[in-house]
Design a protein around this motif. Structure first.
Motif, mmCIF file in Angstrom:
data_model
loop_
_atom_site.group_PDB
_atom_site.id
_atom_site.type_symbol
_atom_site.label_atom_id
_atom_site.label_comp_id
_atom_site.label_asym_id
_atom_site.label_seq_id
_atom_site.Cartn_x
_atom_site.Cartn_y
_atom_site.Cartn_z
ATOM 1 N N LEU A 139 -4.370 -22.380 -1.622
ATOM 2 C CA LEU A 139 -4.901 -22.198 -2.975
ATOM 3 C C LEU A 139 -5.961 -23.253 -3.299
ATOM 4 O O LEU A 139 -7.004 -22.940 -3.889
ATOM 5 N N ALA A 140 -5.701 -24.506 -2.909
ATOM 6 C CA ALA A 140 -6.655 -25.586 -3.190
ATOM 7 C C ALA A 140 -7.951 -25.386 -2.403
ATOM 8 O O ALA A 140 -9.049 -25.562 -2.938
ATOM 9 N N GLN A 141 -7.833 -25.008 -1.135
ATOM 10 C CA GLN A 141 -9.027 -24.783 -0.318
ATOM 11 C C GLN A 141 -9.833 -23.605 -0.838
ATOM 12 O O GLN A 141 -11.068 -23.648 -0.856
ATOM 13 N N ARG A 142 -9.142 -22.539 -1.248
ATOM 14 C CA ARG A 142 -9.857 -21.376 -1.779
ATOM 15 C C ARG A 142 -10.627 -21.745 -3.033
ATOM 16 O O ARG A 142 -11.790 -21.321 -3.223
ATOM 17 N N GLU A 143 -10.027 -22.558 -3.886
ATOM 18 C CA GLU A 143 -10.712 -22.987 -5.108
ATOM 19 C C GLU A 143 -11.934 -23.848 -4.781
ATOM 20 O O GLU A 143 -13.012 -23.669 -5.356
ATOM 21 N N MET A 144 -11.784 -24.780 -3.821
ATOM 22 C CA MET A 144 -12.903 -25.652 -3.453
ATOM 23 C C MET A 144 -14.056 -24.857 -2.852
ATOM 24 O O MET A 144 -15.225 -25.059 -3.207
ATOM 25 N N GLU A 145 -13.732 -23.925 -1.962
ATOM 26 C CA GLU A 145 -14.796 -23.135 -1.331
ATOM 27 C C GLU A 145 -15.462 -22.196 -2.323
ATOM 28 O O GLU A 145 -16.655 -21.905 -2.194
ATOM 29 N N SER A 146 -14.719 -21.715 -3.313
ATOM 30 C CA SER A 146 -15.335 -20.838 -4.309
ATOM 31 C C SER A 146 -16.368 -21.604 -5.134
ATOM 32 O O SER A 146 -17.381 -21.034 -5.572
ATOM 33 N N LEU A 147 -16.139 -22.905 -5.344
ATOM 34 C CA LEU A 147 -17.111 -23.715 -6.085
ATOM 35 C C LEU A 147 -18.395 -23.904 -5.294
ATOM 36 O O LEU A 147 -19.470 -24.083 -5.874
ATOM 37 N N ARG A 148 -18.301 -23.890 -3.985
ATOM 38 C CA ARG A 148 -19.497 -24.083 -3.150
ATOM 39 C C ARG A 148 -20.375 -22.836 -3.097
ATOM 40 O O ARG A 148 -21.480 -22.884 -2.558
ATOM 41 N N THR A 149 -19.910 -21.739 -3.629
ATOM 42 C CA THR A 149 -20.672 -20.495 -3.550
ATOM 43 C C THR A 149 -21.591 -20.296 -4.747
ATOM 44 O O THR A 149 -22.017 -19.169 -5.012
ATOM 45 N N TYR A 150 -21.883 -21.369 -5.488
ATOM 46 C CA TYR A 150 -22.767 -21.199 -6.657
ATOM 47 C C TYR A 150 -24.131 -20.664 -6.206
ATOM 48 O O TYR A 150 -24.647 -21.026 -5.146
ATOM 49 N N SER A 151 -24.700 -19.773 -6.998
ATOM 50 C CA SER A 151 -25.964 -19.118 -6.644
ATOM 51 C C SER A 151 -27.132 -19.560 -7.506
ATOM 52 O O SER A 151 -28.269 -19.147 -7.271
ATOM 53 N N LEU A 152 -26.867 -20.419 -8.494
ATOM 54 C CA LEU A 152 -27.915 -20.947 -9.368
ATOM 55 C C LEU A 152 -27.620 -22.414 -9.642
ATOM 56 O O LEU A 152 -26.456 -22.834 -9.614
ATOM 57 N N LEU A 153 -28.664 -23.180 -9.895
ATOM 58 C CA LEU A 153 -28.436 -24.544 -10.345
ATOM 59 C C LEU A 153 -27.998 -24.563 -11.796
ATOM 60 O O LEU A 153 -27.134 -25.359 -12.184
ATOM 61 N N ALA A 154 -28.586 -23.693 -12.601
ATOM 62 C CA ALA A 154 -28.203 -23.571 -14.013
ATOM 63 C C ALA A 154 -28.551 -22.171 -14.479
ATOM 64 O O ALA A 154 -29.503 -21.548 -13.980
ATOM 65 N N HIS A 155 -27.783 -21.648 -15.420
ATOM 66 C CA HIS A 155 -28.058 -20.320 -15.958
ATOM 67 C C HIS A 155 -29.356 -20.343 -16.762
ATOM 68 O O HIS A 155 -29.600 -21.280 -17.535
ATOM 69 N N PRO A 156 -30.209 -19.331 -16.588
ATOM 70 C CA PRO A 156 -31.456 -19.285 -17.377
ATOM 71 C C PRO A 156 -31.188 -19.330 -18.881
ATOM 72 O O PRO A 156 -31.931 -19.941 -19.629
ATOM 73 N N ASP A 157 -30.091 -18.682 -19.307
ATOM 74 C CA ASP A 157 -29.707 -18.684 -20.719
ATOM 75 C C ASP A 157 -28.269 -19.194 -20.806
ATOM 76 O O ASP A 157 -27.305 -18.417 -20.727
ATOM 77 N N PRO A 158 -28.084 -20.523 -20.951
ATOM 78 C CA PRO A 158 -26.727 -21.083 -20.953
ATOM 79 C C PRO A 158 -25.824 -20.476 -22.022
ATOM 80 O O PRO A 158 -24.604 -20.433 -21.848
ATOM 81 N N ALA A 159 -26.416 -20.010 -23.111
ATOM 82 C CA ALA A 159 -25.595 -19.440 -24.177
ATOM 83 C C ALA A 159 -25.012 -18.086 -23.786
ATOM 84 O O ALA A 159 -23.982 -17.675 -24.318
ATOM 85 N N ASN A 160 -25.674 -17.388 -22.860
ATOM 86 C CA ASN A 160 -25.204 -16.074 -22.410
ATOM 87 C C ASN A 160 -25.232 -16.012 -20.891
ATOM 88 O O ASN A 160 -26.060 -15.316 -20.296
ATOM 89 N N PRO A 161 -24.356 -16.752 -20.230
ATOM 90 C CA PRO A 161 -24.365 -16.738 -18.763
ATOM 91 C C PRO A 161 -23.981 -15.372 -18.213
ATOM 92 O O PRO A 161 -23.171 -14.652 -18.809
ATOM 93 N N ALA A 162 -24.580 -15.012 -17.098
ATOM 94 C CA ALA A 162 -24.287 -13.718 -16.491
ATOM 95 C C ALA A 162 -22.843 -13.693 -15.986
ATOM 96 O O ALA A 162 -22.362 -14.645 -15.392
#
Length: 404
Positions: free
Chosen positions: A61-84
């Protein structure tokens, strides 16, 4: 009569029966104790196997959570108020409240997963420290937990696309497939080396190693000899007879008021380049084409120096390069001032040897584009401008005072 003997026989039989009963009871007692011990051992083995299974599930469970964090596809959302929805950005990697039901519902334990995110102390802008913790209660109702610590780097995911493209050629290649510091006019001898004649007014030729750019040979040639007229046989006797680094650049002139470092166009003047004498000045030789440039009313003088370092490892040299032969003395009506093109091009907060400092320190490679600007002594060295493609500036023209 036999009455005594008969009594004796009956007593022996009763005694034998009593001993057998005691032996049986002792055997039963020993067996009972053994069974109790075996039952306790079985319970411990079962608990250990159960705990091992739970710990493995917690780590998963811990490894799955850590690896899921590494899969980010953007540095920041273009519209932080309405993230996709379903899109993870680097800025979403934050401390999270415990998820008290993070495991499989069919598991024999209930797992609680928590996340703590802190900026990495050594580089807070580019890396993030993440700690994942999973807690649960085992079969004996004892608290158990596992921890996983890692670092997640802030890297633009868009750059990873370059890894999917097969290279068709080298991305960086020097002129003629040689080390970039070798002068373009050097003649490739076809044996891994090139020969270069600094000017037609001199009788020296240098042999370069094509891979390293190091000067490995010094030859004497007839005045007016061109590098293209020399073959590997012509320089075979003088190859591998020295070791030196090239130091080269251009000298431009701007005698206007105010001077212009971006487009200097004043006529060239006679000069010489050389290292300033000191107790540690290395052996060197410098040549320039000022005679030819002045004769043709040119504006840019090229200079080339071969600097021979010490014999330590690595082989280095330290010195200052100055221009001479110009009217630099006070009181001269045509007095000049020498500026050098220099700036913190790589933005690391210091002026390295390649960025043309006032004094070179521990040079262990060739230095090219060490350029100068000659101006009137009454003027100040122009500040120039940094690289700014949006404004049409594709080179850094900043200058600083070198010789007053």
């Amino acid at each position: 009569m036999c009455i005594r003997n008969c009594r004796s026989g009956n007593s022996s039989r009763h005694f034998d029966g009593g001993v057998a009963l005691i032996e049986a009871m002792v055997a039963l007692l020993i067996m009972a104790v053994g069974m109790l011990a075996l039952a306790g051992l079985h319970g411990k083995l079962r608990r250990g196997a159960d705990l091992s299974k739970q710990r493995g599930e917690a780590i998963r469970l811990a490894q799955r959570e850590m690896e899921s964090l590494r899969t980010y596809s953007l540095l920041a959302h273009p519209d932080p108020a309405n993230p996709a929805a379903g899109v993870l950005a680097y800025t979403d990697i934050e401390t999270q409240a415990p998820n008290t039901n993070a495991g499989d519902p069919n598991s024999n334990a209930v797992f609680s997963l928590s996340r703590v995110v802190t900026p990495w102390a050594e580089d807070q802008s580019a890396q993030t420290a993440v700690r994942i913790r999973v807690d649960w209660l085992d079969r004996a109702n004892s608290a158990q937990f596992v921890l996983i610590d890692s670092i997640i780097s802030r890297a633009d995911p868009g750059l990873s696309t370059a890894l999917t493209l097969a290279p068709t050629a080298l991305t960086v290649q020097g002129p003629a497939g040689r080390e970039a510091s070798i002068p373009v006019s050097a003649h490739d001898l076809g044996n891994g080396s090139s020969v270069f004649v600094p000017t037609r007014q001199d009788t020296v030729a240098w042999v370069f190693n094509n891979l390293s750019g190091v000067i490995i040979g010094k030859c004497t040639v007839a005045m007016g000899t061109l590098a293209t007229g020399l073959s590997k046989e012509d320089v075979a006797a003088c190859s591998n007879n020295t070791f030196g680094y090239l130091l080269s650049g251009f000298v431009r002139f701007s005698l206007a008021t105010p001077p212009d470092s971006s487009a200097p166009g004043s006529p060239a003047q006679a000069l010489d380049a050389g290292l300033v004498p000191s107790t540690s000045t290395p052996s060197y030789e410098c040549y320039d084409d000022s005679v030819e440039v002045i004769a043709s009313a040119g504006t840019v003088i090229s200079y080339y120096c071969a600097v021979y370092p010490n014999n330590s490892l690595p082989r280095v040299w330290s010195a200052r390069l100055n221009l001479s032969g110009l009217p630099l003395a006070d009181g001269d009506p045509n007095q000049r001032r020498v500026c050098r093109y220099s700036a913190d091009y790589d933005g690391n907060g210091s002026i390295s040897n390649t960025e043309h400092p006032a004094d070179y320190v521990n040079v262990s490679t060739a230095l090219t584009r060490q350029n100068f600007l000659v101006i009137k002594a009454s003027e100040s060295c122009p500040a120039g401008h940094a690289v700014n493609p949006a404004a049409g500036y594709f080179s850094n023209t900043a200058t600083v005072l070198h010789q007053p």
